[in-house]
Design a protein around this motif. Sequence first.
Motif, PDB file in Angstrom:
ATOM      1  N   THR A   1       0.868  -1.165   0.000  1.00  0.00           N
ATOM      2  CA  THR A   1       0.000   0.000   0.000  1.00  0.00           C
ATOM      3  C   THR A   1       0.906   1.217   0.000  1.00  0.00           C
ATOM      4  O   THR A   1       1.778   1.340   0.861  1.00  0.00           O
ATOM      5  CB  THR A   1      -0.934   0.015   1.227  1.00  0.00           C
ATOM      6  N   ILE A   2       0.707   2.072  -0.981  1.00  0.00           N
ATOM      7  CA  ILE A   2       1.544   3.259  -1.135  1.00  0.00           C
ATOM      8  C   ILE A   2       0.671   4.490  -0.937  1.00  0.00           C
ATOM      9  O   ILE A   2      -0.387   4.624  -1.567  1.00  0.00           O
ATOM     10  CB  ILE A   2       2.204   3.288  -2.524  1.00  0.00           C
ATOM     11  N   TYR A   3       1.115   5.362  -0.067  1.00  0.00           N
ATOM     12  CA  TYR A   3       0.421   6.626   0.194  1.00  0.00           C
ATOM     13  C   TYR A   3       1.290   7.740  -0.362  1.00  0.00           C
ATOM     14  O   TYR A   3       2.484   7.818  -0.061  1.00  0.00           O
ATOM     15  CB  TYR A   3       0.224   6.833   1.695  1.00  0.00           C
ATOM     16  N   ILE A   4       0.708   8.603  -1.195  1.00  0.00           N
ATOM     17  CA  ILE A   4       1.419   9.775  -1.700  1.00  0.00           C
ATOM     18  C   ILE A   4       0.548  11.001  -1.448  1.00  0.00           C
ATOM     19  O   ILE A   4      -0.671  10.917  -1.432  1.00  0.00           O
ATOM     20  CB  ILE A   4       1.807   9.642  -3.188  1.00  0.00           C
ATOM     21  N   THR A   5       1.198  12.119  -1.220  1.00  0.00           N
ATOM     22  CA  THR A   5       0.449  13.328  -0.868  1.00  0.00           C
ATOM     23  C   THR A   5      -0.157  14.031  -2.077  1.00  0.00           C
ATOM     24  O   THR A   5      -1.041  14.869  -1.923  1.00  0.00           O
ATOM     25  CB  THR A   5       1.334  14.319  -0.096  1.00  0.00           C
ATOM     26  N   ASP A   6       0.326  13.692  -3.283  1.00  0.00           N
ATOM     27  CA  ASP A   6      -0.178  14.348  -4.491  1.00  0.00           C
ATOM     28  C   ASP A   6      -0.119  13.356  -5.650  1.00  0.00           C
ATOM     29  O   ASP A   6       0.962  12.918  -6.035  1.00  0.00           O
ATOM     30  CB  ASP A   6       0.674  15.577  -4.803  1.00  0.00           C
ATOM     31  N   MET A   7      -1.277  13.000  -6.203  1.00  0.00           N
ATOM     32  CA  MET A   7      -1.327  12.039  -7.303  1.00  0.00           C
ATOM     33  C   MET A   7      -0.547  12.516  -8.535  1.00  0.00           C
ATOM     34  O   MET A   7      -0.183  11.706  -9.381  1.00  0.00           O
ATOM     35  CB  MET A   7      -2.767  11.746  -7.711  1.00  0.00           C
TER      36      MET A   7
END
Length: 116
Positions: free
Chosen positions: A66-72
């Motif tokens: 699962t990868i979380y990024i602050t800006d797609m």
Amino acid sequence: MTIQRFETGPRMSQVVVHGNTVYLAGVVAGRAAGKSVTEQTQDILAIIDGHLAKAGTDKSKLLSATIYITDMKTFPEMNAVWDGWVSAGNTPARATVEAKLAAPQYNVEIMVVAAK
């Protein structure tokens, strides 16, 4: 069945091994401030490699990520690093989510589960 925990603190463990499954907490870059998404992702994946090795496994045995990024908008930048790192033919089930992370200097956080 025994449970092993590595780098355990009062709130969480960085690595938990239960049977033949290895669970990693979400990993962020060390000294993330001022680092690009590319640099943060490279740092995170190196940390993940170390945690997996400590648990007796490696990235070829990833089950999920699962990868979380602050800006797609930075999705391609993160993916370029991921694609160069992930074990060809052994890619995990994966989700990428845009999310606000725990501190403003973090742009990427990755959590994985692997077989032993």
